[in-house]
Structure formats: structure tokens, C-alpha cells
Design a protein around this motif. Structure first.
Motif, PDB file in Angstrom:
ATOM      1  N   VAL A  77       0.768  -1.217   0.090  1.00  0.00           N
ATOM      2  CA  VAL A  77       0.046  -0.100  -0.117  1.00  0.00           C
ATOM      3  C   VAL A  77       0.776   1.126  -0.093  1.00  0.00           C
ATOM      4  N   GLY A  78       2.217   1.033  -0.228  1.00  0.00           N
ATOM      5  CA  GLY A  78       3.087   2.380  -0.326  1.00  0.00           C
ATOM      6  C   GLY A  78       4.178   2.465   0.745  1.00  0.00           C
ATOM      7  N   GLY A 216      11.252   3.727   1.470  1.00  0.00           N
ATOM      8  CA  GLY A 216      10.525   3.518   0.223  1.00  0.00           C
ATOM      9  C   GLY A 216       9.288   4.033   0.023  1.00  0.00           C
ATOM     10  N   PHE A 217       8.899   4.535  -1.263  1.00  0.00           N
ATOM     11  CA  PHE A 217       7.679   4.995  -1.501  1.00  0.00           C
ATOM     12  C   PHE A 217       7.349   4.804  -2.916  1.00  0.00           C
ATOM     13  N   LEU A 218       5.909   5.120  -3.030  1.00  0.00           N
ATOM     14  CA  LEU A 218       5.522   5.000  -4.447  1.00  0.00           C
ATOM     15  C   LEU A 218       5.621   5.944  -5.372  1.00  0.00           C
ATOM     16  N   ILE A 219       5.688   6.243  -6.659  1.00  0.00           N
ATOM     17  CA  ILE A 219       5.737   7.181  -7.472  1.00  0.00           C
ATOM     18  C   ILE A 219       4.943   6.757  -8.787  1.00  0.00           C
ATOM     19  N   PHE A 220       3.846   7.974  -8.851  1.00  0.00           N
ATOM     20  CA  PHE A 220       2.756   7.733  -9.805  1.00  0.00           C
ATOM     21  C   PHE A 220       3.007   8.767 -11.191  1.00  0.00           C
ATOM     22  N   VAL A 221       3.011   7.978 -12.240  1.00  0.00           N
ATOM     23  CA  VAL A 221       3.576   8.809 -13.436  1.00  0.00           C
ATOM     24  C   VAL A 221       2.553   8.798 -14.531  1.00  0.00           C
ATOM     25  N   ALA A 258       5.203   2.883  -9.608  1.00  0.00           N
ATOM     26  CA  ALA A 258       6.371   2.151  -9.472  1.00  0.00           C
ATOM     27  C   ALA A 258       6.905   2.594  -8.092  1.00  0.00           C
ATOM     28  N   GLU A 259       7.720   1.570  -7.478  1.00  0.00           N
ATOM     29  CA  GLU A 259       8.264   1.710  -6.259  1.00  0.00           C
ATOM     30  C   GLU A 259       9.706   2.210  -6.196  1.00  0.00           C
ATOM     31  N   LEU A 260      10.152   3.086  -5.523  1.00  0.00           N
ATOM     32  CA  LEU A 260      11.376   3.500  -5.455  1.00  0.00           C
ATOM     33  C   LEU A 260      11.955   3.358  -4.044  1.00  0.00           C
TER      34      LEU A 260
END
Length: 283
Positions: A77-78, A216-221, A258-260
Motif C-alpha cells: 500500500v506504499g 521506500g515510497f510509491l511514484i505515480f507517473v 512504481a516503487e522507489l
């Protein structure tokens, strides 16, 4: 196998097969419910696709449970963490209801910064804790399950039954000790850097990021998934920077996620290079 063992033993001690956990937890989602298929346990899933569950959701369960499992952070969930007050309330509820409180702490090392608590303080809320030796620490493989001596003694037979008593585990321990010596103290700086990178990326048109709680975090593109993945692969080949595995679909067909994760592998990549990478990706 360590977490399956913890849940199985908690179940046997209470003669109860019910396990409470999040549907997007690693145990349920990534392991495809192996705990049910292999050990005969029954899952009671609570929570949404976007947030960890809270104590009120736990209290509202009508069935008696043997164990309550919290993943910290909840990666799918991010990389989000349960609020400290909620953990305290869950711990109290578990004690009062004789429910085993287990932490999937595969990324516990990366979570202390958010809580401003020590590993011991966080772990004290739980009856058992699982930690990974290869994620943040960077070891070859392996994990550790921690609990009372009586509980761990009960777990040993299931370690054998599930093939976890490996004679070849020694190299894993050596690399884990190296990780404790070399990487553990660096993790807070990785979390802080994740905040810096997220702030930089949020300034790029077409990108939205979740505020990191760990490294870690989520990036929405914005864009087409295949096009973005193809261009990301091309950029990686051209400039030698590999920042994530791949973009995946969201409910919005024009938004990909994507996960960073910031760690030892990104030390030699500057924040500016990361920003430039995504600017080029969306150009």
C-alpha cells in the motif's frame, strides 16, 4: 517459513486456526496465502488497498482469532506504517483477548525513524517479531524470528517440518552480521534521503509521489505503461542508472505506479541524477 511457523504455533497453543491480517500483506498477497495452503490456517483479512488497518477494524472482528499480524511497513500500500497509538491499542487488545500479536518486521530496520523509537521499544508491543537479514541489511538471505524462549522452543519442530533448518545457513549469518555492522546505522539517512528525493520528484510535471514514511515510497507517473517501461529500460542502458523494477497499472489507465527504495545500492547516484532521469523519462 519463519512467519508461517509463528502463526502455526500461535494457532496450536490456542486451538484456533484464525489469523487476522491485511489482504495486501506479504504473507497473504506475495506468498499467495501459503499460510493457509501449507499449514491449514484460516485468514481473516481486514483493511483497504490503500492503508494499514486500525485498531477499530480489529475490534470489530466477530470471530475469535489466534493471531493478529501487522506488517511494518505495509509495502503493497506504499510502505505505509501503522500509527504508534494504534499499535499500542492493538497490543492492549491482543493481551486482553489472548491473541498472539505478531510483527512482520521484514523492514523494521527502516521503520524506527518514523516512530522515533528504538527497535526494542517497537518490538516490546509484540509477542513475536520477524526481521529480514537481506532487505535493508543487505545480507545474502535469511531471517530471524524473535519471541519468548518458550514460544521459540515450540517453533523449532516446525522449522524442521517446513525445511528451515538449513545446514548451509552459515554464509547468510556472516553477511547479515556485516549488514548490522555496515548498513544498520546508515538506514536513518536513507529514510531522510527518500524524503528529499520525493520532494524533488513531486516538482516534475506528470509525477505524483506519496510522502515517504520509510526509505521506500510509491511514484505515480502519467503515461502508457509499456511506453514508460520501454523508455526506462532504454535510459538504464544508456546512462547506467536502474532506479526501480517496472511500472505497473493503477485503476486509472493513464497513471502508472512504481516503487522507489533508497539504500546502499543508490549511494553513488545523486539526487540530481534521479530527478534528471525522470525528467528525461517524461520528455
Amino acid at each position: 517459513a519463519a512467519q508461517l511457523i509463528a502463526m502455526k504455533v500461535a494457532s496450536e497453543l490456542r486451538n484456533n486456526k484464525n489469523i487476522v491480517l491485511h489482504p495486501k500483506s506479504h504473507i497473504a498477497f506475495d506468498e499467495e496465502n501459503a499460510y493457509q495452503a501449507l499449514t491449514g490456517l484460516k485468514g481473516i483479512t481486514i483493511g483497504t488497498d490503500f492503508e494499514p488497518f486500525d485498531c477499530q477494524s480489529v475490534i470489530s472482528i466477530t470471530e475469535k482469532a489466534a493471531a493478529l499480524v501487522v506488517e511494518m511497513p505495509l509495502r503493497r500500500v506504499g510502505f505505509k506504517l501503522t500509527q504508534w497509538e494504534q499499535l499500542q491499542q492493538m497490543s492492549d487488545w491482543a493481551k486482553q483477548s489472548n491473541t498472539h500479536f505478531h510483527m512482520d518486521g521484514a523492514r523494521l530496520w527502516e521503520s524506527t525513524h518514523f516512530y522515533d523509537k528504538t527497535l526494542a521499544e517497537i518490538s516490546s508491543l509484540f509477542d513475536s517479531v520477524y526481521v529480514s537479514l537481506y532487505k535493508g541489511l543487505g545480507g545474502m538471505n535469511g531471517s530471524v524470528l524473535v519471541g519468548t524462549s518458550e514460544f521459540i522452543e515450540q517453533c523449532k519442530v516446525w522449522r524442521k517440518r517446513l525445511g528451515g533448518n538449513l545446514w548451509s545457513a552459515f554464509p547468510m549469518l556472516i553477511t547479515a552480521l556485516e549488514g548490522l555492522d555496515n548498513n544498520l546505522s546508515e538506514i536513518p539517512s536513507w529514510v531522510e534521503r527518500a524524503h528529499e528525493i520525493a520532494d524533488d520528484l513531486a516538482k516534475i510535471k506528470g509525477i505524483t509521489v506519496n510522502k515517504p514514511q520509510t526509505n521506500g515510497f510509491l511514484i505515480f507517473v502519467e503515461g502508457d505503461k509499456q511506453t514508460l517501461n520501454d523508455k526506462a529500460k532504454q535510459l538504464t542502458q544508456e546512462i547506467g542508472i536502474n532506479l526501480f523494477f517496472a511500472f505497473n497499472n493503477t485503476a486509472n489507465s493513464n497513471i502508472q505506479v512504481a516503487e522507489l527504495q533508497v539504500g546502499a545500492g543508490s549511494v553513488d547516484i545523486t539526487n540530481k541524477e534521479i530527478s534528471n532521469y525522470f525528467e528525461e523519462l517524461l520528455s
